[in-house]
Design a protein around this motif. Structure first.
Motif, mmCIF file in Angstrom:
data_model
loop_
_atom_site.group_PDB
_atom_site.id
_atom_site.type_symbol
_atom_site.label_atom_id
_atom_site.label_comp_id
_atom_site.label_asym_id
_atom_site.label_seq_id
_atom_site.Cartn_x
_atom_site.Cartn_y
_atom_site.Cartn_z
ATOM 1 N N PRO A 103 91.068 37.241 11.202
ATOM 2 C CA PRO A 103 91.146 38.631 10.532
ATOM 3 C C PRO A 103 90.483 39.670 10.674
ATOM 4 C CG PRO A 103 91.943 36.665 9.196
ATOM 5 C CD PRO A 103 91.307 36.142 10.302
ATOM 6 N N SER A 104 89.168 39.354 10.472
ATOM 7 C CA SER A 104 87.882 40.263 10.712
ATOM 8 C C SER A 104 87.926 40.805 12.082
ATOM 9 C CB SER A 104 86.748 39.563 10.128
ATOM 10 O OG SER A 104 85.625 40.278 10.303
ATOM 11 N N LEU A 105 87.989 39.939 13.177
ATOM 12 C CA LEU A 105 88.106 40.480 14.340
ATOM 13 C C LEU A 105 89.246 41.221 14.624
ATOM 14 C CD1 LEU A 105 87.032 37.246 16.248
ATOM 15 C CD2 LEU A 105 85.462 39.296 16.034
ATOM 16 N N GLN A 106 90.311 40.989 14.161
ATOM 17 C CA GLN A 106 91.736 41.773 14.168
ATOM 18 C C GLN A 106 91.255 43.034 13.585
ATOM 19 O OE1 GLN A 106 94.460 38.809 12.750
ATOM 20 N NE2 GLN A 106 95.541 38.770 14.548
ATOM 21 N N ALA A 107 90.793 43.022 12.473
ATOM 22 C CA ALA A 107 90.563 44.304 11.667
ATOM 23 C C ALA A 107 89.603 45.177 12.506
ATOM 24 C CB ALA A 107 90.003 43.928 10.543
ATOM 25 N N ALA A 108 88.789 44.616 13.243
ATOM 26 C CA ALA A 108 87.909 45.530 14.145
ATOM 27 C C ALA A 108 88.697 45.861 15.589
ATOM 28 C CB ALA A 108 86.660 44.546 14.581
ATOM 29 N N GLY A 109 89.974 45.722 15.628
ATOM 30 C CA GLY A 109 90.503 45.962 16.740
ATOM 31 C C GLY A 109 90.987 45.013 17.877
ATOM 32 N N ALA A 110 90.329 43.787 17.729
ATOM 33 C CA ALA A 110 90.412 42.635 19.000
ATOM 34 C C ALA A 110 92.098 42.097 18.652
ATOM 35 C CB ALA A 110 89.839 41.558 18.516
ATOM 36 N N ASP A 111 92.371 41.826 19.951
ATOM 37 C CA ASP A 111 93.549 41.143 20.344
ATOM 38 C C ASP A 111 93.099 39.573 20.502
ATOM 39 O OD1 ASP A 111 96.217 40.280 20.865
ATOM 40 O OD2 ASP A 111 95.658 40.385 23.068
ATOM 41 N N ILE A 112 93.752 38.734 19.657
ATOM 42 C CA ILE A 112 93.450 37.320 19.540
ATOM 43 C C ILE A 112 94.432 36.264 20.244
ATOM 44 C CG2 ILE A 112 92.696 35.176 17.870
ATOM 45 C CD1 ILE A 112 90.857 38.031 17.844
ATOM 46 N N GLN A 113 93.973 35.582 21.195
ATOM 47 C CA GLN A 113 94.509 34.361 21.664
ATOM 48 C C GLN A 113 93.837 33.155 21.366
ATOM 49 O OE1 GLN A 113 96.261 36.764 25.962
ATOM 50 N NE2 GLN A 113 94.495 35.048 26.120
ATOM 51 N N ALA A 114 94.836 32.158 21.000
ATOM 52 C CA ALA A 114 94.098 30.948 20.299
ATOM 53 C C ALA A 114 94.743 29.744 20.587
ATOM 54 C CB ALA A 114 93.940 31.057 18.863
ATOM 55 N N TYR A 115 94.092 28.559 20.769
ATOM 56 C CA TYR A 115 94.438 27.189 20.914
ATOM 57 C C TYR A 115 93.472 26.395 19.990
ATOM 58 C CZ TYR A 115 95.025 22.652 22.951
ATOM 59 O OH TYR A 115 95.495 21.432 23.184
ATOM 60 N N ASP A 116 94.626 25.050 19.557
ATOM 61 C CA ASP A 116 93.802 24.188 18.555
ATOM 62 C C ASP A 116 94.901 22.997 19.056
ATOM 63 O OD1 ASP A 116 91.995 23.594 15.883
ATOM 64 O OD2 ASP A 116 93.748 22.544 16.073
ATOM 65 N N PRO A 117 94.404 21.614 19.131
ATOM 66 C CA PRO A 117 95.043 20.592 19.512
ATOM 67 C C PRO A 117 96.017 20.199 18.522
ATOM 68 C CG PRO A 117 92.757 20.387 20.261
ATOM 69 C CD PRO A 117 92.846 21.690 19.264
ATOM 70 N N LYS A 118 95.842 20.503 17.255
ATOM 71 C CA LYS A 118 96.507 19.920 16.149
ATOM 72 C C LYS A 118 96.975 21.056 15.151
ATOM 73 C CE LYS A 118 97.088 15.663 17.693
ATOM 74 N NZ LYS A 118 98.185 15.089 18.272
ATOM 75 N N GLY A 119 96.181 22.107 14.945
ATOM 76 C CA GLY A 119 96.465 23.126 14.033
ATOM 77 C C GLY A 119 97.312 24.140 14.160
ATOM 78 N N MET A 120 98.066 24.474 15.219
ATOM 79 C CA MET A 120 98.630 25.602 15.505
ATOM 80 C C MET A 120 99.848 25.915 14.766
ATOM 81 S SD MET A 120 97.933 26.506 19.459
ATOM 82 C CE MET A 120 98.537 25.310 20.305
ATOM 83 N N THR A 160 98.272 35.425 19.444
ATOM 84 C CA THR A 160 99.061 34.569 20.434
ATOM 85 C C THR A 160 98.581 33.290 20.639
ATOM 86 O OG1 THR A 160 99.324 36.646 21.683
ATOM 87 C CG2 THR A 160 99.629 34.687 22.893
ATOM 88 N N PHE A 161 99.434 32.239 20.257
ATOM 89 C CA PHE A 161 99.124 30.953 20.547
ATOM 90 C C PHE A 161 99.211 30.316 21.534
ATOM 91 C CE2 PHE A 161 99.916 31.757 15.844
ATOM 92 C CZ PHE A 161 98.658 31.280 15.323
ATOM 93 N N CYS A 162 98.356 29.744 22.394
ATOM 94 C CA CYS A 162 98.540 29.347 23.762
ATOM 95 C C CYS A 162 98.508 27.803 23.894
ATOM 96 C CB CYS A 162 97.014 29.771 24.476
ATOM 97 S SG CYS A 162 96.827 31.557 24.379
ATOM 98 N N ASP A 163 99.077 27.442 25.104
ATOM 99 C CA ASP A 163 99.503 25.707 25.308
ATOM 100 C C ASP A 163 98.065 25.363 25.723
ATOM 101 O OD1 ASP A 163 102.003 26.694 25.629
ATOM 102 O OD2 ASP A 163 102.114 27.306 27.596
#
Length: 434
Positions: A340-357, A368-371
């Motif tokens: 959220p801090s990076l988003q507040a600074a204007g970033a677009d976030i793409q993320a991946y986690d093996p179990k936590g998405m 944006t959650f990725c494969d």
């Protein structure tokens, strides 16, 4: 021995299943009918390596069952474990004990013969005495004892921790209760596991003291990491140098984005609140909490700095969302502050986690959650490692560079801290404490 376990959250489900693996007859109880039905079908609500197979094996053997009916679970039970949640209470940091006391009230309604009521939940000192008073208002004193048996389970290694623990702490004030606890843990005798018998209050303090001390080591090494960055030191070498001292040890000396999860944040806050209430302020633990709370924002600032001082309009690839690997637990994860801090600074976030998405999707918006890991890197301006899952330890960095717009790697877990691989692959590399 017949055992009832009230609560099928992380502690209750793992503990109940492991007790059934010992050979005890265990019934796990929960008010959530959907969860109980799912458990009966073999569907496990948490990710813990090895747990699904162990539940299936002991359910099939008839040693482990699940129900919403506490009365059914209590029939013939010699021990009733309270393993419900004790979240931080809003406003003051105290552990919220409403579920513990509600469970104790209901247990009292079903006790017919001598039963040891055992707190497995993490509870502040004095809780066992309050439960004793509560039960005593409904029952003859000869029908029950109240004991404390804190858990020391690491998420991702909980089964190993239960089956081969460093020690078992058992707080009980009568020999009769101690005999029940001895019988419960008798299978551990083959490994000569130390069982430390104390009074209830001591056992309650031990749990909080253990978590606070480990949290202190984490905040300590994070502050040392900040110093290393300023003076040209290497925090990983510092950690090795002090960790080889047997008085210190090398565990929990890994610099990073701070501690999270269901235990350390909650328990350190609760210990501070309890200490303040009793007039014995915990200045060291209070500082540990403060250092950890500011740590996560500092990590977001580190990402911004690595991106040239601004992330506005930039795409950031984030690997790892859970608070640690080998779990799907998102509670108090650093990612919940960093993203959220990076988003507040204007970033677009793409993320991946093996179990936590799945859980992350309920807690983080606009992500944006990725494969897979490489899917997150497409057209990214920076790659940020937040959680040290094993599959992130040997990334194809040449492939990663080819996918990204800008080859920037911010390694908040120092996975590549002593490797030249990022530099050889053309990355601008930023670690922690170097």
């Amino acid at each position: 021995m017949k055992i009832a376990v009230i609560g099928t959250g992380y502690v209750g489900l793992v503990s109940g299943t492991c007790f059934s693996e010992f050979g005890h007859d265990v019934t796990c109880v929960d008010k959530d009918a959907n969860k109980i039905e799912a458990l009966k079908r073999g569907e496990i609500p948490i990710y813990e390596p090895g747990l699904e197979n162990m539940v299936a094996r002991n359910t099939e053997a008839g040693r482990l069952s699940f129900t919403t009916d506490l009365g059914e679970a209590m029939q013939g039970a010699k021990a009733a474990f309270i393993a419900v949640g004790t979240p931080s209470r809003r406003g003051d940091g105290h552990a919220d004990l409403q579920y513990v006391f509600a469970a104790a009230e209901e247990i009292a309604d079903h006790i017919r013969d001598y039963t040891v009521v055992i707190t497995k939940s993490t509870v502040p000192v004095g809780t066992g005495l309050k439960i004793t008073t509560l039960l005593g208002n409904k029952l003859d004193d000869s029908l029950f004892d109240v004991a404390s048996n804190p858990e020391f389970l690491r998420e991702g290694a909980a089964i190993e921790d239960f089956m081969r623990p460093d020690r078992v702490v058992a707080g009980a004030d009568t020999e009769k209760a101690r005999d029940v606890l001895r019988e419960l843990y008798r299978p551990l005798n083959i490994n000569e596991t130390p069982i430390l018998f104390t009074n209830r209050e001591t056992a309650e303090v031990i749990k909080y003291a253990a978590n606070a001390f480990l949290a202190t080591k984490i905040s300590f090494i994070n502050e040392i990491a900040d110093l290393c960055e300023k003076v040209g030191g290497d925090v990983q070498e510092v950690a090795k140098g002090i960790g080889l001292d047997k008085r210190i040890g090398n565990k929990f000396l890994h610099a990073g984005p701070g501690f999270g999860g269901s235990c350390f944040p909650k328990d350190t806050r609760a210990l501070v609140a309890t200490a303040d209430e009793t007039g014995v302020p915990m200045r060291i633990v209070r500082s540990v909490v403060e250092v950890n709370e500011t740590r996560k924002q500092a990590m977001a600032d580190k990402v911004v700095a690595a991106c040239g001082g601004s992330v506005s309009g930039k795409r950031i690839a984030v690997l790892g969302l859970t608070f640690k690997p080998n779990t799907d637990d998102m509670r108090e994860s650093p990612s919940l502050d960093i993203i959220p801090s990076l988003q507040a600074a204007g970033a677009d976030i793409q993320a991946y986690d093996p179990k936590g998405m799945d859980e992350a999707a309920n807690l983080l918006s606009g992500v944006t959650f990725c494969d897979d890991p490489y899917d997150t890197m497409k057209d990214a301006d920076a790659l940020v490692i937040v959680t040290e899952w094993n599959q992130f330890r040997a990334l194809d960095l040449d492939r990663a560079k080819s996918l990204m717009r800008t080859p920037v790697l911010v390694d908040l877990r120092n996975i590549y801290g002593r490797s030249e691989a990022p530099v050889r692959s053309g990355f601008a590399y930023t670690g922690v404490g170097r």
